[in-house]
Design an enzyme around this catalytic site. Structure first.
Site, PDB file in Angstrom:
ATOM      1  N   HIS A 160       0.927  -0.955  -0.447  1.00 26.50           N
ATOM      2  CA  HIS A 160      -0.088   0.028  -0.197  1.00 26.50           C
ATOM      3  C   HIS A 160       0.848   1.109   0.009  1.00 26.50           C
ATOM      4  O   HIS A 160       2.350   1.359   0.510  1.00 26.50           O
ATOM      5  CB  HIS A 160      -0.716   0.152   1.459  1.00 26.50           C
ATOM      6  CG  HIS A 160      -1.795  -0.595   1.395  1.00 26.50           C
ATOM      7  ND1 HIS A 160      -2.475  -1.238   2.400  1.00 26.50           N
ATOM      8  CD2 HIS A 160      -2.726  -0.765   0.332  1.00 26.50           C
ATOM      9  CE1 HIS A 160      -3.712  -1.876   2.236  1.00 26.50           C
ATOM     10  NE2 HIS A 160      -4.102  -1.269   1.117  1.00 26.50           N
ATOM     11  N   CYS A 254      -2.207   2.914   8.943  1.00 23.30           N
ATOM     12  CA  CYS A 254      -3.575   1.831   8.559  1.00 23.30           C
ATOM     13  C   CYS A 254      -4.759   2.501   9.490  1.00 23.30           C
ATOM     14  O   CYS A 254      -6.045   1.395   9.392  1.00 23.30           O
ATOM     15  CB  CYS A 254      -3.613   0.424   8.881  1.00 23.30           C
ATOM     16  SG  CYS A 254      -1.861  -0.128   7.632  1.00 23.30           S
TER      17      CYS A 254
HETATM   18  N1  ARG Z   1      -4.319  -6.887   6.533  1.00 24.07           N
HETATM   19  C1  ARG Z   1      -4.878  -6.332   5.791  1.00 24.07           C
HETATM   20  C2  ARG Z   1      -4.172  -6.134   4.345  1.00 24.07           C
HETATM   21  O1  ARG Z   1      -3.941  -6.470   3.813  1.00 24.07           O
HETATM   22  C3  ARG Z   1      -3.751  -4.334   6.093  1.00 24.07           C
HETATM   23  C4  ARG Z   1      -4.697  -3.507   5.789  1.00 24.07           C
HETATM   24  C5  ARG Z   1      -3.478  -2.392   6.255  1.00 24.07           C
HETATM   25  N2  ARG Z   1      -4.126  -0.724   6.018  1.00 24.07           N
HETATM   26  C6  ARG Z   1      -3.057   0.294   5.281  1.00 24.07           C
HETATM   27  N3  ARG Z   1      -3.519   0.780   5.026  1.00 24.07           N
HETATM   28  N4  ARG Z   1      -1.920  -0.399   4.603  1.00 24.07           N
HETATM   29  O2  ARG Z   1      -5.630  -5.722   4.127  1.00 24.07           O
END
Ligand code: ARG
Length: 261
Positions: A160, A254
């Site tokens: 991300h 996150c």
């Molecule tokens: N386990 C989640 C996923 O893989 C983590 C998300 C993390 N969020 C973020 N904004 N980077 O989607």
């Protein structure tokens, strides 16, 4: 924000997730609560979403939408396991009277969108390569009426945008160049010549997954070198410990969906 009361690692959709590593949910809640308190003590208002059974990643509230100028561009999750989270976010915004625009394209909200309000009149930075479809960048630009700069993420550990880059005030950002393609690194260097540049150690400690009010930068306590760099650049680092939530592949940012009126 959304409490990690139901947080678990039940599936693996990013390289940080390992279904065989046990999660201490009570500790996750305790650490998350300290993050919430930290924001409140800095003067912010925190709204809460109700955690839902069967949605163990809901604690990562940043992924539910992207809000700029009071307009909410909704999320559409890449992975089926998280798809139902989008409706919970939508209901929140609609109840609160925000203008909500439903997406057609796959995008994970603030996970892959950042906003720098005074850079070049207001710039959206957008990641693609792992989750968000580049078609969503164009859709976001039409929804929000702000220029969207597409940045190519090339390292799966930084799946991300918000684990590789963050706005630290109205004009500037911090980022880890190695998460981006060479071309995208050039774009960032051109747009943000004064950016704070983080190294791989701090990036891998989730240091870039931070929130800033322009003065205080709330970041993962393991990113000690980044905290020093930010201090030298005139910011006040506010470290928080979020070790349990690292097991899902996330940290400070996150957990927080920012509401921009
Ligand atoms: N386990 C989640 C996923 O893989 C983590 C998300 C993390 N969020 C973020 N904004 N980077 O989607």
């Amino acid at each position: 924000m959304c409490s990690p009361e139901r947080f678990a690692v039940e599936y693996a959709i990013n390289p940080w997730m390992d279904v065989t590593t046990p999660v201490d949910t009570a500790l996750a809640v305790k650490q998350w609560d300290r993050l919430r308190e930290t924001l409140v003590n800095l003067g912010h208002t925190v709204h809460l979403l109700e955690p839902q059974a069967g949605l163990p990643d809901m604690v990562y509230a940043a992924n539910g939408a992207f809000v700029v100028d009071g307009i909410v561009y909704g999320a559409r999750f890449k992975h089926e396991q998280r798809a139902a989270e989008a409706a919970a976010h939508r209901a929140f915004y609609e109840e609160q009277g925000w203008r909500f625009i439903a997406p057609n394209e796959t995008n994970e909200g603030e996970g892959d969108f950042a906003y720098v309000p005074e850079a070049h009149g207001g710039l959206v930075l957008a990641g693609y390569g792992f989750r968000t479809d580049p078609a969503a960048h164009a859709e976001a630009q039409e929804a929000l009426g702000r220029p969207v700069i597409s940045l190519h993420l090339v390292d799966p550990r930084f799946y991300h945008l918000d684990v590789a880059l963050a706005a630290i005030d109205d004009t500037n950002i911090v980022y880890f160049p190695g998460a981006f393609s060479h071309a995208s690194q050039r774009v960032l260097a051109q747009l943000f010549p004064d950016a704070v540049v983080a190294d791989d150690t701090d990036a891998l400690a989730f240091g870039l997954n931070l929130v800033s009010d322009g003065a205080h930068v709330v970041l993962n306590s393991e990113a000690t070198r980044l905290a020093e760099k930010l201090k030298a650049a005139g910011y006040t680092p506010v470290p928080v410990e979020l070790a349990e939530l690292k097991k899902g592949g996330g940290s400070v940012k996150c957990c927080i969906a920012e509401l921009r009126h």
